[in-house]
Design a protein around this motif. Sequence first.
Motif, short mmCIF file in Angstrom:
data_model
loop_
_atom_site.label_atom_id
_atom_site.label_comp_id
_atom_site.label_asym_id
_atom_site.label_seq_id
_atom_site.Cartn_x
_atom_site.Cartn_y
_atom_site.Cartn_z
N GLN A 93 0.89 -1.32 -0.03
CA GLN A 93 -0.07 0.19 0.21
C GLN A 93 0.69 1.26 -0.01
O GLN A 93 0.52 2.74 -0.67
N ALA A 94 1.90 1.45 0.71
CA ALA A 94 2.76 2.11 0.75
C ALA A 94 3.35 2.68 -1.31
O ALA A 94 3.74 3.83 -1.00
N ARG A 95 4.30 1.14 -1.30
CA ARG A 95 4.43 1.62 -2.60
C ARG A 95 3.42 1.74 -3.91
O ARG A 95 4.25 2.53 -4.62
N GLN A 96 2.52 2.26 -3.54
CA GLN A 96 1.69 1.81 -4.58
C GLN A 96 1.10 3.71 -3.94
O GLN A 96 0.84 4.76 -5.27
N ARG A 97 0.83 3.90 -2.74
CA ARG A 97 0.38 5.50 -2.88
C ARG A 97 2.13 6.20 -3.28
O ARG A 97 2.20 7.69 -3.19
N ALA A 98 3.41 6.08 -3.08
CA ALA A 98 4.45 6.17 -3.42
C ALA A 98 4.70 6.35 -4.79
O ALA A 98 4.52 7.44 -5.27
N VAL B 214 -3.97 -7.63 -5.62
CA VAL B 214 -4.38 -8.89 -6.39
C VAL B 214 -5.18 -9.09 -6.88
O VAL B 214 -5.40 -9.45 -7.47
N THR B 215 -6.19 -7.48 -6.50
CA THR B 215 -7.13 -6.87 -6.64
C THR B 215 -6.92 -6.79 -8.70
O THR B 215 -7.95 -7.12 -9.50
N ALA B 216 -5.67 -6.34 -8.84
CA ALA B 216 -5.39 -5.70 -10.25
C ALA B 216 -5.13 -7.40 -10.85
O ALA B 216 -4.91 -7.00 -12.24
N SER B 217 -4.81 -8.41 -10.72
CA SER B 217 -3.87 -9.42 -11.04
C SER B 217 -5.86 -10.49 -11.25
O SER B 217 -5.58 -11.41 -11.83
N ALA B 218 -6.21 -10.34 -10.50
CA ALA B 218 -7.43 -11.52 -10.00
C ALA B 218 -8.78 -11.34 -10.88
O ALA B 218 -8.78 -10.60 -10.56
N PRO B 219 -9.47 -12.54 -10.96
CA PRO B 219 -10.37 -13.01 -12.08
C PRO B 219 -11.71 -12.06 -11.11
O PRO B 219 -11.73 -12.43 -9.75
N ARG C 51 -21.42 -14.65 -4.95
CA ARG C 51 -22.26 -14.40 -3.23
C ARG C 51 -21.30 -15.60 -2.98
O ARG C 51 -21.22 -14.79 -1.28
N ILE C 52 -20.58 -16.03 -3.01
CA ILE C 52 -19.65 -16.92 -2.13
C ILE C 52 -18.15 -16.20 -1.86
O ILE C 52 -18.27 -16.34 -0.89
N LEU C 53 -17.47 -14.86 -2.92
CA LEU C 53 -17.46 -13.86 -2.63
C LEU C 53 -17.52 -13.36 -1.01
O LEU C 53 -16.63 -12.94 -0.39
N ALA C 54 -18.86 -12.85 -1.61
CA ALA C 54 -19.16 -11.79 -0.49
C ALA C 54 -19.53 -13.30 1.13
O ALA C 54 -19.05 -12.24 2.06
N ARG C 55 -19.70 -13.93 0.88
CA ARG C 55 -19.67 -15.38 1.96
C ARG C 55 -17.90 -15.05 2.68
O ARG C 55 -17.98 -14.98 3.74
N LEU C 56 -17.22 -15.33 2.11
CA LEU C 56 -15.48 -15.62 2.32
C LEU C 56 -15.80 -14.24 2.72
O LEU C 56 -14.51 -14.18 4.44
N ARG C 57 -15.78 -13.11 2.62
CA ARG C 57 -15.40 -12.05 3.10
C ARG C 57 -15.99 -11.99 4.24
O ARG C 57 -15.38 -10.68 5.27
N VAL D 202 -8.30 -5.37 1.57
CA VAL D 202 -8.08 -4.44 0.90
C VAL D 202 -7.81 -4.74 -0.93
O VAL D 202 -8.37 -4.76 -1.69
N SER D 203 -6.19 -6.02 -0.21
CA SER D 203 -6.15 -6.31 -1.35
C SER D 203 -6.51 -7.33 -2.14
O SER D 203 -7.22 -7.89 -3.11
N GLY D 204 -7.68 -8.40 -0.83
CA GLY D 204 -8.50 -9.51 -1.23
C GLY D 204 -7.86 -10.89 -1.74
O GLY D 204 -7.69 -11.82 -1.38
N ASN D 205 -6.56 -10.65 -0.66
CA ASN D 205 -5.49 -11.35 -1.03
C ASN D 205 -5.78 -12.90 0.61
O ASN D 205 -5.97 -11.72 1.34
N SER D 206 -5.25 -13.53 0.21
CA SER D 206 -5.53 -14.47 1.44
C SER D 206 -4.56 -15.34 1.99
O SER D 206 -3.89 -15.81 1.04
N LEU D 207 -4.38 -16.07 2.77
CA LEU D 207 -3.90 -16.62 3.82
C LEU D 207 -3.97 -18.07 4.00
O LEU D 207 -4.69 -17.65 5.19
#
Length: 738
Positions: free
Chosen positions: A478-483, A623-628, A637-643, A672-677
């Motif tokens: 996020q800092a790199r994107q803002r910079a 991730v949101t830039a490359s994730a479909p 619906r599944i994505l809303a449930r996951l969040r 923010v990015s939607g990336n998960s671990l």
Amino acid sequence: MIDQAGLSARRADVRWPARAQRLLGEVRALCGNWLHEPLRLSLADFDSRLREQAERARSHLDQQSYFATRQRLPQERQLFDRSFVASVERAFDRLGEPAASPAAAADQPLSLLDPLEHELTAAVDQLVARGESRGGPLLIELGYRLAVLIGAPPLEGEALPVGPQAMARAFREASQALDLPGEHRLLLLQSVEGSLIQELPPLYELINAQLLGEGILPGLRAFPLARIAVRRGREPEPPPREGSAPAETARNSEPIAVLDSLRELLAQRRHGQGGPLAGGHVATAGELETALAALQQHIGQVSDHVSRELRSAQRLRDELLQQLNAARPPGSAPAQLSPEQGDTVELVAMLFEQMARQLQQGGQAQNLLGGLQLPLLRVAMADRQFFEQRGHPARQLLGKVTEAAHDWIDDAGSEADRGLRARLEQLVERAAREQPSNELFAALLADVEQHLAQLRHKAQVAERRHVEAMQGRERLEQARQRAAELMAERFAKAPPRGLLRTLLERAWSDVLALTLLRHGEESDTFATRLIITDQLLGRLPLGDRRKLQDEVEAGLQQIGMHGDQAVQVAQRLIGAGAASGADGPSATGLAMRLKQHQRLGEQAGEGAAPSPSAAATAAGATVTASAPAPANPEEQRILARLRELPFGSWFEFVDAASGQVTLRKLAWFSPVSGNSLFVTRRGQRAEEIALPQLAHEIASGRVREAPRGHDGLLDRAWRALARSLRQAPRPAIPGAQP
């Protein structure tokens, strides 16, 4: 003279003669004093169950709920105790009164709409049935003796103030006073059954002895009726020996609900499939124990893989009969197993068969399961409570060892895997070597639980380290994107060219990002770095060149640039072309060195340096830039449930080629990015995947959310065993006694 303090001038007492009042007051006091210790043990066991469930919780919300109940428990112990004892005392007050009408019990129909309340009601009903079955003749005698005191028909069911139904009512009232969630009340019910309901026969024996000493029905002998479904087609049980104490007779003939129910199902399955074997000598308990010990010793001396294989009921029966008949004189009638002994062998074999079906074929858990089969058969033969008590030490050890091997050993060959394998092997070998006892199994259970607690702690530490690393990379990105945004705004107004642009994009942009990350966008330090950026772009006068160069060099060294290279880059930025001296690198050489320089956040963190694309992912690339984006409403619906899912939820990843299911824990995701671990049970990094991609995988069936049930392998095996017995009759096992 009547002890008025003991009677407390209760309304119920004045309806009966003075002697009855005195005896009832003594019985009431005896019950009240006796109940305190079992209730204390029940709450201690309840606290342990809450702690265990909190450790196994798959949601931090569930975990917080268990912890909250544990924190309240010390303050509410006395309330539970007083409420429980007061309910039993009110049952004494109602002695001789007509039973409540069925309509009164239907005043709360809406409670049945709650699944948890319905489950609790069913559990209480089963507890009452098991308690009444366990009470046996002692409970019947107590009902007769109390009825004599008040001049009423024999007391049973709700009319008996210390019977299982009265205890169940007391549990409901006391647990409602604690205001527990439904799941926690079920846990408390299990604790109360193990520490109190199962210990009621000694209380009945005390009360009967006290009333017997007062001359109340001295010649009363009560015997339970034979269970027709169990005894159908079997030889009758031998009558009790003359001179045996009533209490001993009651304990020896005490019916066990679970074992009897399973044997009934076995009898129904074998109904009409042949008669009993004729002749022969039925093995005594001592002979059977000797044969089992010899068989266990023989298997323990064999260290090959075959000795650890699960044995079928027929094989176990054949090996037992061989040991029983090995030392019999020639010409004597062969030894046989009694109907109950044969049923116990078959039930234990079926239980282990059901557990094996839930484990990976050929895995460590299968091997350990085979090593426990014979020791637990010895326990089941000697202690019928093995089938009845869910908290029996042997049952708990069986469930804990198999779950530990199934859940924690992943055959990766790690040091932690080898340590757990060795520990479990030692426990199973000790169980197979030593005389089985509750003390032995309790000690082994404590050993494996301590080892698992250490593994869970290490897993939590490892998971927290990976989550913190992901969060740090997220903040850095996020800092790199803002910079980059701030740099792009300035490039639009004063576009640099050539080497200057390369130096600003690949070096000074990282300085801005690191400053933003450490100090924030509103800090004076970041404002100073922005002023320097404008000076380098020529939008502001340079001022003191020496001071400016020192500031630039300091910033470049903070992002890991070596001193000489930082000096050369700073001089190029400020002088826009003049390197220091003739030995300075050319513009092309400096640009090449910058491209080879590892940028801020591109370190792999673990293992070897990644490829450029992998480094971008490791650096927390957006991730949101490359994730479909979700392709259909179902994925949306599944994505809303996951969040909305809490961290700590478990998922099952299915391998498309082999069909193997791997369990993974959602340790963290970025809103923010939607990336998960995802991490393993040991807390090690497993998968990093964007939430939209995860939604796509779930919709495709390659990933699914794991069920949140709390049942372990052993509980599922018990239910599967009961279901298999209720199925259509199967051919009888050769040699089995009906």
